[in-house]
Design a protein around this motif. Structure first.
Motif, PDB file in Angstrom:
ATOM      1  N   MET A 188      32.851  37.549  37.227  1.00  0.00           N
ATOM      2  CA  MET A 188      32.225  36.225  36.969  1.00  0.00           C
ATOM      3  C   MET A 188      33.705  35.141  37.635  1.00  0.00           C
ATOM      4  N   PRO A 189      33.171  34.143  38.463  1.00  0.00           N
ATOM      5  CA  PRO A 189      33.938  33.156  38.852  1.00  0.00           C
ATOM      6  C   PRO A 189      33.858  31.908  38.133  1.00  0.00           C
ATOM      7  N   GLU A 190      32.883  32.043  37.200  1.00  0.00           N
ATOM      8  CA  GLU A 190      32.444  30.787  36.296  1.00  0.00           C
ATOM      9  C   GLU A 190      32.223  31.215  34.758  1.00  0.00           C
ATOM     10  N   VAL A 191      32.430  30.331  34.014  1.00  0.00           N
ATOM     11  CA  VAL A 191      32.456  30.404  32.724  1.00  0.00           C
ATOM     12  C   VAL A 191      30.749  30.311  32.241  1.00  0.00           C
ATOM     13  N   LEU A 192      30.337  31.115  31.722  1.00  0.00           N
ATOM     14  CA  LEU A 192      28.985  31.144  31.386  1.00  0.00           C
ATOM     15  C   LEU A 192      28.800  31.207  29.871  1.00  0.00           C
ATOM     16  N   GLU A 193      28.819  29.924  29.091  1.00  0.00           N
ATOM     17  CA  GLU A 193      28.818  30.071  27.799  1.00  0.00           C
ATOM     18  C   GLU A 193      27.667  30.840  27.011  1.00  0.00           C
ATOM     19  N   ASN A 266      37.532  26.308  39.423  1.00  0.00           N
ATOM     20  CA  ASN A 266      38.008  27.592  39.075  1.00  0.00           C
ATOM     21  C   ASN A 266      38.707  28.303  39.989  1.00  0.00           C
ATOM     22  N   PHE A 267      39.525  29.190  39.770  1.00  0.00           N
ATOM     23  CA  PHE A 267      40.237  29.786  40.918  1.00  0.00           C
ATOM     24  C   PHE A 267      39.788  31.283  40.961  1.00  0.00           C
ATOM     25  N   VAL A 268      39.884  32.074  41.990  1.00  0.00           N
ATOM     26  CA  VAL A 268      39.704  33.457  42.122  1.00  0.00           C
ATOM     27  C   VAL A 268      40.668  34.064  42.930  1.00  0.00           C
ATOM     28  N   LEU A 269      41.719  34.714  42.309  1.00  0.00           N
ATOM     29  CA  LEU A 269      42.676  35.433  43.102  1.00  0.00           C
ATOM     30  C   LEU A 269      42.786  36.642  43.222  1.00  0.00           C
ATOM     31  N   GLU A 270      43.288  37.286  44.310  1.00  0.00           N
ATOM     32  CA  GLU A 270      43.614  38.786  44.314  1.00  0.00           C
ATOM     33  C   GLU A 270      45.151  38.682  44.574  1.00  0.00           C
ATOM     34  N   ILE A 271      45.627  39.761  43.804  1.00  0.00           N
ATOM     35  CA  ILE A 271      47.264  39.718  43.884  1.00  0.00           C
ATOM     36  C   ILE A 271      47.544  41.213  43.489  1.00  0.00           C
ATOM     37  N   LYS A 272      48.893  41.640  44.107  1.00  0.00           N
ATOM     38  CA  LYS A 272      49.072  42.958  44.041  1.00  0.00           C
ATOM     39  C   LYS A 272      50.026  43.068  42.701  1.00  0.00           C
ATOM     40  N   ALA A 273      49.967  44.052  42.214  1.00  0.00           N
ATOM     41  CA  ALA A 273      51.038  44.689  41.103  1.00  0.00           C
ATOM     42  C   ALA A 273      51.694  45.785  41.680  1.00  0.00           C
ATOM     43  N   ALA A 274      52.989  45.842  41.331  1.00  0.00           N
ATOM     44  CA  ALA A 274      53.676  46.870  41.613  1.00  0.00           C
ATOM     45  C   ALA A 274      53.974  47.678  40.272  1.00  0.00           C
ATOM     46  N   GLY A 275      53.258  49.027  40.483  1.00  0.00           N
ATOM     47  CA  GLY A 275      53.345  49.903  39.241  1.00  0.00           C
ATOM     48  C   GLY A 275      53.882  51.043  39.618  1.00  0.00           C
ATOM     49  N   TYR A 276      53.449  52.122  39.273  1.00  0.00           N
ATOM     50  CA  TYR A 276      54.302  53.378  39.307  1.00  0.00           C
ATOM     51  C   TYR A 276      54.133  53.888  40.722  1.00  0.00           C
ATOM     52  N   GLY A 277      53.249  53.401  41.437  1.00  0.00           N
ATOM     53  CA  GLY A 277      52.933  53.865  42.845  1.00  0.00           C
ATOM     54  C   GLY A 277      54.065  53.127  43.815  1.00  0.00           C
ATOM     55  N   ILE A 278      54.677  52.066  43.272  1.00  0.00           N
ATOM     56  CA  ILE A 278      55.768  51.382  44.118  1.00  0.00           C
ATOM     57  C   ILE A 278      57.168  51.772  43.336  1.00  0.00           C
TER      58      ILE A 278
END
Length: 374
Positions: A188-193, A266-278
């Motif tokens: 969902m990129p939008e708020v659907l009340e 609204n904003f839709v982001l893709e972002i990297k997370a450094a977990g155990y893999g990193i």
């Protein structure tokens, strides 16, 4: 009828399929008697469980002469093969529950069964899972429910033993038969009340909107008799995403992969997370060298609309739980003030902390992208 614990390292019994094995040294018991009942009379093993439609977790059942049952179940928490034994009396109350063996990391399964003694189905539902060990204790709780359902079925009653996933799919299919039983949940990129979720038919034959316990179909042409859903669907179909040029903004975190903006701001982001893999890795559990990729949609004022783990290669049975909606769905509706108030992944601190850091960076990114400061 009361169960006594046999969960210590020297007294664990492993059950496979529907066979019955003698325990380790120090835990010998009479052949044919269930664990916790060695030397007692009045228990008869139900040999042909295949003649009943029982929960898939059930591996062995003994019937007690007064009408109760002792049920052995194999389930999975964060590890596989967590073996639980549960006694149920003739009135449908739990007489005791013990974990016979497990591969869990924190050990909550060793004592969690004590919470269920004396409880009926409603009482079992009211038992809270343990924060930080949600997957382990939820699996344990579900196994107890399976034991209660097994007692009902073997006692001649009728009960719905479908999983939540099966119930959801059945409801979606009943609402939109043309989908042929295959759906994708929309991000969902939008708020659907008032709309809880939207599912798209995999074959393109329509959508199903979920409002509470209602499943409202929309056909491939966008037609529906439900006024609220018709308005929400029209709004969603008109929503457009525009790619943002990250190089035009200063101060964005280097972990930000992409950003889009809707016409509604609204904003839709893709972002990297450094977990155990990193950040992790040793000779026993090597790290993948891969980031977790997270998609998050957020309003301009910093409220998360939707979250999704796009890809991950965290440790199997531990950090890979970040790919489950039961984890990433916790962030939906959160703000910068409360996004850390979620259940961590048991035994996967690096994964959880990396995910939280990525969400923190998403909040900072939106502040910059909308023209404010971070």
């Amino acid at each position: 009828m009361h169960l006594r614990g046999h969960g210590s390292a020297s007294c664990r019994h492993q059950l496979h399929h529907r066979s019955h094995h003698q325990g380790k040294s120090g835990c010998r018991r009479k052949r044919g008697a269930p664990a916790g009942y060695a030397g007692r009379r009045g228990f008869e093993k139900i040999e042909d469980l295949s003649s009943y439609t029982l929960p898939s977790t059930v591996t062995e059942v003994y019937r007690e002469k007064t009408g109760g049952f002792v049920v052995t179940l194999t389930t999975a928490g964060y590890g596989s093969n967590m073996v639980i034994m549960c006694g149920v009396d003739a009135n449908g109350n739990v007489t005791g529950a013990v974990c016979l063996s497990s591969n869990e990391t924190l050990g909550h399964e060793k004592t969690f069964g004590e919470k269920f003694t004396g409880k009926d189905a409603a009482g079992v539902d009211a038992v809270d899972t343990i924060s930080g060990a949600t997957k382990t204790t939820a699996a344990y709780k579900n196994a107890i429910k399976d034991a209660l359902n097994t007692a009902i079925i073997l006692g001649g009653g009728d009960v719905d033993i479908r999983t939540e996933e099966e119930i959801l799919l059945d409801n979606l299919s009943a609402a939109l038969p043309a989908a042929e039983g295959k759906f994708n949940k929309l991000f969902m990129p939008e708020v659907l009340e008032g709309i809880d979720a939207v599912y798209l038919a995999y074959n393109g034959k329509g959508w199903v909107y979920v409002i509470g316990e209602e499943f409202i179909p929309v056909d491939a042409s966008g037609n529906t008799d439900h006024k609220k859903v018709a308005e929400a669907h029209a709004f969603l179909m008109q929503s457009k995403l525009t790619d943002l040029d990250l190089s035009a903004f200063q101060g964005l975190p280097e972990q930000l992969i992409s950003a889009k903006k809707t016409d509604t701001g609204n904003f839709v982001l893709e972002i990297k997370a450094a977990g155990y893999g990193i950040n992790g890795g040793n000779e026993y559990h090597p790290a993948s060298g891969k980031y977790i990729v997270i998609r998050v949609s957020m309003t301009a004022d910093g409220k998360i609309i939707d979250t999704l783990t796009v890809s991950q290669e965290e440790s199997k049975g531990f950090g890979d739980a970040c790919a489950n909606e039961s984890f990433y769905g916790q962030f939906d509706g959160k703000t910068e003030a409360d996004y850390t108030k979620i259940d961590a992944i048991s035994g996967a601190t690096m994964t959880t902390n990396g995910y939280l850091k990525a969400i923190e960076r998403a909040f900072a990114s939106v502040k910059i992208l909308k023209g404010g400061s971070n």
